[in-house]
Design a protein around this motif. Structure first.
Motif, PDB file in Angstrom:
ATOM      1  N   TRP A  95       0.870  -1.182   0.000  1.00  0.00           N
ATOM      2  CA  TRP A  95       0.000   0.000   0.000  1.00  0.00           C
ATOM      3  C   TRP A  95       0.901   1.224   0.000  1.00  0.00           C
ATOM      4  O   TRP A  95       1.696   1.410   0.919  1.00  0.00           O
ATOM      5  CB  TRP A  95      -0.925  -0.013   1.216  1.00  0.00           C
ATOM      6  N   ASP A  96       0.785   2.044  -1.035  1.00  0.00           N
ATOM      7  CA  ASP A  96       1.705   3.162  -1.237  1.00  0.00           C
ATOM      8  C   ASP A  96       3.131   2.591  -1.222  1.00  0.00           C
ATOM      9  O   ASP A  96       3.397   1.634  -1.917  1.00  0.00           O
ATOM     10  CB  ASP A  96       1.504   4.262  -0.191  1.00  0.00           C
ATOM     11  N   ASP A  97       4.022   3.156  -0.429  1.00  0.00           N
ATOM     12  CA  ASP A  97       5.406   2.672  -0.377  1.00  0.00           C
ATOM     13  C   ASP A  97       5.652   1.710   0.776  1.00  0.00           C
ATOM     14  O   ASP A  97       6.793   1.398   1.085  1.00  0.00           O
ATOM     15  CB  ASP A  97       6.370   3.862  -0.244  1.00  0.00           C
ATOM     16  N   LEU A  98       4.597   1.266   1.424  1.00  0.00           N
ATOM     17  CA  LEU A  98       4.727   0.408   2.602  1.00  0.00           C
ATOM     18  C   LEU A  98       4.084  -0.950   2.350  1.00  0.00           C
ATOM     19  O   LEU A  98       3.354  -1.129   1.374  1.00  0.00           O
ATOM     20  CB  LEU A  98       4.061   1.078   3.805  1.00  0.00           C
ATOM     21  N   GLU A  99       4.366  -1.882   3.256  1.00  0.00           N
ATOM     22  CA  GLU A  99       3.723  -3.198   3.208  1.00  0.00           C
ATOM     23  C   GLU A  99       2.948  -3.416   4.489  1.00  0.00           C
ATOM     24  O   GLU A  99       3.492  -3.278   5.582  1.00  0.00           O
ATOM     25  CB  GLU A  99       4.772  -4.312   3.094  1.00  0.00           C
ATOM     26  N   TRP A 100       1.677  -3.753   4.351  1.00  0.00           N
ATOM     27  CA  TRP A 100       0.862  -4.166   5.485  1.00  0.00           C
ATOM     28  C   TRP A 100       0.965  -5.674   5.591  1.00  0.00           C
ATOM     29  O   TRP A 100       1.039  -6.379   4.574  1.00  0.00           O
ATOM     30  CB  TRP A 100      -0.597  -3.769   5.258  1.00  0.00           C
ATOM     31  N   GLU A 101       0.949  -6.174   6.818  1.00  0.00           N
ATOM     32  CA  GLU A 101       0.877  -7.603   7.070  1.00  0.00           C
ATOM     33  C   GLU A 101      -0.478  -7.865   7.711  1.00  0.00           C
ATOM     34  O   GLU A 101      -0.759  -7.353   8.800  1.00  0.00           O
ATOM     35  CB  GLU A 101       2.007  -8.049   7.989  1.00  0.00           C
ATOM     36  N   VAL A 102      -1.312  -8.617   7.020  1.00  0.00           N
ATOM     37  CA  VAL A 102      -2.651  -8.929   7.522  1.00  0.00           C
ATOM     38  C   VAL A 102      -2.639 -10.376   7.994  1.00  0.00           C
ATOM     39  O   VAL A 102      -2.458 -11.297   7.193  1.00  0.00           O
ATOM     40  CB  VAL A 102      -3.727  -8.702   6.433  1.00  0.00           C
ATOM     41  N   ASP A 103      -2.798 -10.550   9.298  1.00  0.00           N
ATOM     42  CA  ASP A 103      -2.775 -11.877   9.903  1.00  0.00           C
ATOM     43  C   ASP A 103      -4.193 -12.394  10.092  1.00  0.00           C
ATOM     44  O   ASP A 103      -4.995 -11.786  10.804  1.00  0.00           O
ATOM     45  CB  ASP A 103      -2.074 -11.844  11.259  1.00  0.00           C
TER      46      ASP A 103
END
Length: 166
Positions: A95-103
């Motif tokens: 997402w944008d320049d970041l990474e989300w971690e969805v557990d």
């Protein structure tokens, strides 16, 4: 020395699923957990393993030391755990320049879905996706080290319903 700066949120809906880049099957167990720190062993995709020491969160920033361990030794350490084994599928969502971690939790924590984002600083600004719900950073009951002894399935019905409305 390594530090982790992480924020945690509940997840709304399934819109994040179509953005998932990859997923990882995680099993982890806590060898020790107290008011100051936790020590866990984690196995990813039944292929790699790590031993991690983390300080308890007192702010967004906390000490995190992580070491690779042989898979066979990690399996043996799992037997020395306190509480249950945490099982989850981690979805990596850019997402944008970041990474989300969805557990997405399994077993006795099924129904619980938490999104985490690691930041470079406590004051880093970022744009939140629409599927991000209420922030739960610092709410210890949502941390894996607490879920091993107080699994999501044991929470009061009202708490579980609130999570669903996140």
């Amino acid at each position: 020395m390594s530090f982790e700066i992480e924020r945690k949120f509940l997840v709304r809906g399934d819109d994040w699923r179509k953005l998932t880049q990859r997923h990882i099957k995680i099993r982890q167990a806590y060898l020790a957990s107290n008011s100051k720190n936790s020590i866990r062993v984690r196995i990813k995709d039944d292929k790699t393993a790590t031993l991690t020491v983390k300080s308890k969160p007192s702010s967004l920033r906390r000490l995190e030391l992580e070491y690779p361990v042989p898979l066979l030794e990690a399996e043996a350490m799992m037997q020395l755990r306190q509480g249950a084994v945490i099982e989850k599928i981690r979805h990596v969502v850019p997402w944008d320049d970041l990474e989300w971690e969805v557990d997405v939790f399994l077993g006795s924590n099924a129904g619980l879905i938490i999104a985490e984002i690691e930041l470079d600083s406590e004051h880093q600004q970022f744009r939140m996706p629409a599927w991000i719900g209420r922030e739960i950073t610092g709410q210890l009951q949502y941390y894996n080290s607490a879920l091993v002894t107080q699994p999501y399935c044991s929470w009061a019905r009202e708490d579980a319903e609130l999570q669903q409305l996140a």
